[in-house]
Each structure stands twice: as structure tokens, then as C-alpha cells.
Scaffold this active site. Structure first.
Site, PDB file in Angstrom:
ATOM      1  N   CYS A 182      94.810  30.831  57.869  1.00 22.51           N
ATOM      2  CA  CYS A 182      95.405  30.093  56.775  1.00 22.51           C
ATOM      3  C   CYS A 182      94.719  28.741  56.606  1.00 22.51           C
ATOM      4  O   CYS A 182      93.700  28.463  57.227  1.00 22.51           O
ATOM      5  CB  CYS A 182      96.897  29.878  57.033  1.00 22.51           C
ATOM      6  SG  CYS A 182      97.769  31.408  57.456  1.00 22.51           S
ATOM      7  N   GLY A 242      79.608  38.046  67.049  1.00 19.51           N
ATOM      8  CA  GLY A 242      79.080  37.848  68.403  1.00 19.51           C
ATOM      9  C   GLY A 242      78.832  36.405  68.762  1.00 19.51           C
ATOM     10  O   GLY A 242      78.234  36.114  69.816  1.00 19.51           O
TER      11      GLY A 242
END
Length: 591
Positions: free
Chosen positions: A2, A360
Site C-alpha cells: 500500500c 532475486g
């Protein structure tokens, strides 16, 4: 995931309008719903925009209120189900399935000590009516941003710098940001483009009494190296188990989730691990180019074939790049040399129908994947050079040699800059028409914020790469570029347990030269194709230089830029340095 914002201002005129302005300036990061809390007596307002991933129902709407507690929260608590179970044993009852409610109940049970139990990424504000305290907190690794400003009378905070333009106060430009950006290629904490607007430190909560605005700092996490794991077999087995559990946690979602697959070790490992539990519903995506030197498609195919992932490749061409460049620049909340690549992969992830993706990011910093881990040995020789000779390097024609002059500066950023610095103090001073001493003094001020003393060799480089490059460039870029597209990026290598595991591993195991990122490759040697880890490291980069040579965006607009442009055309100045100088001139401090 958010966006959050808040205001405490005794001059409470238009408080609702101002908080809605701050909140909605960040609407791209919370497209699903919006909410506001305005205190009935105090001049306090909280704003929230929501990107729904866990408990997609209206029950997960924020601000969320539980009796005397009100919260606005940006992030994910990956161990919320375990915490929920524990809290139920303490007698707490739940009305939603959200991790937000777990935070409220945990705070009710343990106070600010609750943050120590969270494994996730978060930036939050919690209003405690009973104690008349506002709590601001940021996760252990600083994955989610939270900026704040206070003058002792008023307080403002937000997930993005752009929100401060709507706070009802005029914020001045920070006079130090341009020097920092030309030096680092990003803005190192605590510097932002705005004066007196700073990031909340990671692993930290601020306990703010209202209305006095007395602030107490509560540090709930600090990443320290201990090297306790000295048996290789034990360390490798624990590494595998810890990472597998982290990936499983990060795949928890009630909305569509997938993985970035570049073809390197890190994203390949995450895809392989995710395939264990998501065999029939594994979504991956990647970006490919017609320019062969930048394409990793053949390595991506190895993992796709091995896992059976539902994969989508997206072709980025010069035409598409030029078409989207203006929007990518608008997405840039703070200036950065990098990030445009993340803009495109996030744009396509959204087009693919995903709301969250695993990345990653973090593996190189924790396990020695960057060239700096090897270069440190050569740097020890440079450190023995006389100071006069080191300073003289600043005036060498080759910028790669100029960087070595940083070794002669006595501050905690010096070694990092000798690996990754953009311009040296002499060059920065010339570009900004200031003095070399002023630039060096600005660098010296950062030393207290980055206490790197006592670490050696690989762990020292790991600390530098984590706290400078990853913290200030990669994580920031990932946040504002992904959220611009209403997408959440999750980073399992920065799972709290994985970071603690890396810190506990003996450097002799962790930083073995062959294969690269030895603990990761060794832990999954039976699954990870040899062609993936034996290849030369290739960063996630675009053919920018060639594409932009014909773009009006890079045309010089003044005499200083014209001089740099000529050096760039004559191959006396790298593309990255020219791009850095252009961005510095074109970036608007308050977007």
C-alpha cells in the site's frame, strides 16, 4: 502492499483535504481502495491507499481500527499465520483474515516489542489512543520506505517524497542532494531531495507522544555478523532449508503472484524452489532484447524446461523504450542511475495479470556475487599508496582510476565509492561550481550514519553493498518503480531468517570463490543447471546507450552538459556518468 501518509499539525486548517492530497499523490501504489482517519480532537490525520494481496475483502480496508488502536500499514508480514495462532492462545479474537489485524493484536499483546517478532517487509503508522502515542516503524531490512519530517511542532510522513508537495507546508530543496547523487548515483540515507525530510531507519520504531511531539527511538533489529556456523555441511543444509522456507512464506497471497526470471543464479534458484509447491500454477516472466549481447533467453529456457513454469517473455525494443521513457521518469520518486529496467519488468508483470512477483534481489550482497568481493584484495595495495599520490589520482583522465582516490578519504563510504563511485570530489565540485572541500565535508557527515568499523574482508564488503547499493538504490528503485504499476515486489533473500543465516555463516564458507555464491549453488547443486552458475555474471541491464543516442532526452541543454556530451561522444566519459549528470539537472526535487 500500500501507500501511507500522515499529518500532525496544530494549525489544522483543511486537514482532511491535505491528507487526501498526500495520499492520492501516491495513488499508483494503491489502486484498489483508499481511506482516511481524522482524529475528532487532535489535529491528526492518517491516509491510506490499498493494493490488496491478503484478505481481498472489505474487511482488510484501512485505516483499520480496533478499539483504541488505529493502523495504516504498507507491506506484508509473512509469518502472520503463525503469529495469529500464538495470539489466539493469548485469547485474542480476529474478525478478518488479514496480516494488518495481526499487527494490531500483536501490538496490543507486546507493545513495540511486537516488531521483533515480524518477519516481513513493512512501513506502518499506529495510533495508540490510550497512551496518546503515534508509532512509526520500518522493517528489519528497510525494504519498504517511510519518510518523515518534524520541526517539534508539526509532523508529516509518507511512503514517497512526492506526497510532501501536498502536505500544506512548503518544503525547501536539500542543498546536499546534488553532490550526493553525482557521487553515488543514488541518494544515500539519510539524504533526500528535500531539506529536513529523512527516511526512518530500518529496524526502528519511533514512539511519538502527542501533542508534545517528544520522540523516543526503539531499535528492534540490527544485522550483525557472528560467523558461528563453521561446519560446511551443516551450514549448507541449513542454507537450503532456510531459503526453501523463505520462498514458501513469500508465495503466500490471495492475488496472482509470479517470479522475475532473468536466467541468473538467484532468480533461477527461486523459480526452482517455488516449483516444488506450485507445480501447476507457477508463473514466471522475463524481458528479452533483439540485441544479443543483452539477452539471457537461453538461460531462462533451461529453467522453464526444468520447472514447467507458465512463462511469458516480453520483448523490449528501442521504440517501446523511447515511448515509455517519459512515464518512467515520472515514476522516479528520487533520482537514481538505475531503476528504469525495473520499471519495464513491473509494467509487463502488471500486463501479465500479476499483482506480486518474487525477485532475486539481495543474494549478491549476502553471498559475494559482486566484483567488489574480489577487488577488495587489490584495494589493499592501493591503500598503501602515499596520500599525495592517491589525491593525484582524482585528476587522471580515466574515471576508473579516479575512483581509487576515494581510498585516501577517511570516511565510511570511501571504500564503497572506490568500487562504485560515479564522480570524484574534484569532478563533483567542478560540475556544481563549489569547492572540493565542501564535497568531502558532505561525505564526512555520512560516516556517523554508516558505522562499518570492525568488519573485515568479505563481511565488510557485504555490509557496504547491503547498506549502500542495495539499501539506497536497488530497494528504492524496486519500490517506486513497481508500485507505479500497482505491483508488489517480494525479496525472499531478504527474509529475516535468510539474512540471519548469512550473518551466522563462516566467511570461509560463504565467500568461497568457486562456484560464485558458493553456499547457494552448493545447497542446490543437484537442481541448478551447471550452465547457469558457470556463466559469466551478467547484470539486469538494457541497451540504453545505443537506444538513447537518438533520443532528445539526452541532448545537452547548457555549456556544462555540452562539454560532458563531447567527452561521452569521444568515449572519454562512460554512459553511466553522462546519464548521472543529465538526471541531476533534469530531476525535479519535489515531483
Amino acid at each position: 502492499m500500500c501507500r501511507i501518509a500522515g499529518i500532525f499539525d496544530p494549525v489544522a486548517e483543511n486537514l482532511q483535504q491535505r491528507i487526501e492530497g498526500m495520499r492520492d499523490a501516491m495513488h499508483r501504489g494503491g489502486p484498489d481502495s483508499a481511506g482516511v482517519f481524522v482524529h475528532p480532537q487532535l489535529p491528526l490525520a492518517l491516509g491510506h491507499r490499498r493494493l490488496s494481496l491478503i484478505d481481498l475483502s472489505e474487511a482488510g480496508h484501512q485505516p483499520m481500527i480496533d478499539a483504541e488502536l488505529t493502523i495504516i500499514f504498507n507491506g506484508e508480514i509473512y509469518n502472520y499465520l503463525e503469529l495469529r495462532s500464538t495470539l489466539k492462545h493469548y485469547g485474542h479474537e480476529f474478525r478478518t483474515e488479514s496480516d494488518t489485524e495481526v499487527i494490531l493484536k500483536a501490538y496490543r499483546q507486546w507493545g513495540v516489542d511486537a516488531f521483533e517478532y515480524f518477519n516481513g517487509m513493512f512501513a506502518l503508522a499506529l495510533w495508540d489512543e490510550r497512551n496518546q502515542q503515534l508509532i512509526l516503524a520500518r522493517d528489519h531490512a528497510g525494504i519498504k520506505p517511510l519518510y518523515y519530517s518534524t520541526d517539534g511542532k508539526r509532523l508529516y510522513f509518507a511512503s514517497e517524497i512526492r506526497a510532501f508537495a501536498h502536505a500544506g507546508k512548503v518544503f525547501e530543496e536539500n542543498s546536499k542532494w546534488r553532490s550526493a547523487f553525482l557521487t553515488f548515483g543514488h541518494l544515500p540515507e539519510p539524504i533526500t531531495t528535500l531539506k529536513d525530510v529523512v527516511p526512518l531507519q530500518k529496524g526502528t520504531a519511533l514512539i511519538i507522544d502527542l501533542p508534545s511531539l517528544h520522540i523516543k527511538e526503539h531499535r528492534f533489529f540490527e544485522w550483525t555478523f557472528n560467523g558461528k556456523l563453521k561446519q560446511e555441511d551443516e551450514a549448507i543444509a541449513l542454507m537450503r532449508e532456510t531459503l526453501e522456507q523463505a520462498v514458501e512464506r513469500h508465495l503466500v497471497s490471495d492475488a496472482p503472484i509470479g517470479l522475475f526470471l532473468s536466467g541468473g543464479i538467484d532468480s533461477s534458484l527461486l523459480t526452482l524452489i517455488a516449483s516444488h509447491t506450485r507445480k501447476d500454477n507457477l508463473h514466471t516472466l522475463s524481458i528479452v532484447f533483439t540485441e544479443e549481447a543483452f539477452s539471457e533467453e537461453k538461460y531462462q529456457k533451461l529453467i522453464i524446461e526444468k520447472t514447467g513454469a507458465k512463462h511469458q517473455s516480453f520483448l523490449v525494443t528501442k521504440a517501446i523504450f523511447n515511448q515509455q521513457l517519459d512515464d518512467a521518469m515520472q515514476a522516479m520518486d528520487q533520482p537514481t542511475l538505475d531503476g528504469i529496467n525495473t520499471y519495464f519488468i513491473s509494467m509487463y508483470a502488471k500486463a501479465y495479470g500479476l499483482k506480486a512477483v518474487l525477485s532475486g534481489l539481495g543474494a549478491d550482497e549476502l553471498f559475494g556475487g559482486y566484483p567488489s568481493f574480489q577487488q577488495q584484495k587489490k584495494m589493499k595495495l592501493v591503500e598503501k599508496m602515499p596520500e599525495s599520490l592517491l589525491r593525484g589520482l582524482q585528476r587522471m583522465p580515466d574515471h576508473r582510476l579516479r575512483k581509487l582516490s576515494y581510498v585516501g578519504l577517511q570516511n565510511s563510504a570511501a571504500e564503497y565509492l572506490s568500487y562504485r563511485g560515479i564522480f570524484t570530489p574534484v569532478s563533483v565540485a567542478a560540475l556544481l561550481e563549489t569547492t572540493e572541500k565542501e564535497v568531502e565535508d558532505d561525505l564526512q557527515e555520512l560516516s556517523a550514519y554508516y558505522p562499518v568499523q570492525g568488519l573485515k574482508n568479505g563481511n565488510r564488503i557485504s555490509w557496504l553493498e547491503t547498506n549502500f547499493y542495495m539499501q539506497n538504490q536497488l530497494l528504492k528503485d524496486s519500490d517506486f518503480m513497481s508500485m507505479w504499476h500497482g505491483l508488489e515486489i517480494r525479496v525472499p533473500f531478504l527474509d529475516k531468517e535468510v539474512m540471519l543465516m548469512a550473518a551466522a555463516m563462516d566467511p570461509a564458507i560463504k565467500f568461497k570463490k568457486v562456484p560464485p555464491k558458493y553456499p547457494l549453488v552448493k545447497a542446490f547443486e543437484n537442481e541448478l543447471p551447471e550452465a547457469i552458475w558457470k556463466r559469466k555474471k551478467q547484470g539486469f541491464t538494457f541497451p540504453f546507450e545505443g537506444w538513447l543516442k537518438e533520443n532528445e532526452y539526452i541532448r545537452p541543454s547548457n555549456n556544462a552538459e555540452q562539454k560532458l556530451y563531447q567527452q561521452f561522444q569521444q568515449k572519454k566519459l562512460s554512459w553511466g556518468r553522462y546519464w548521472c549528470a543529465l538526471l541531476m539537472n533534469r530531476f525535479t526535487p519535489l515531483p
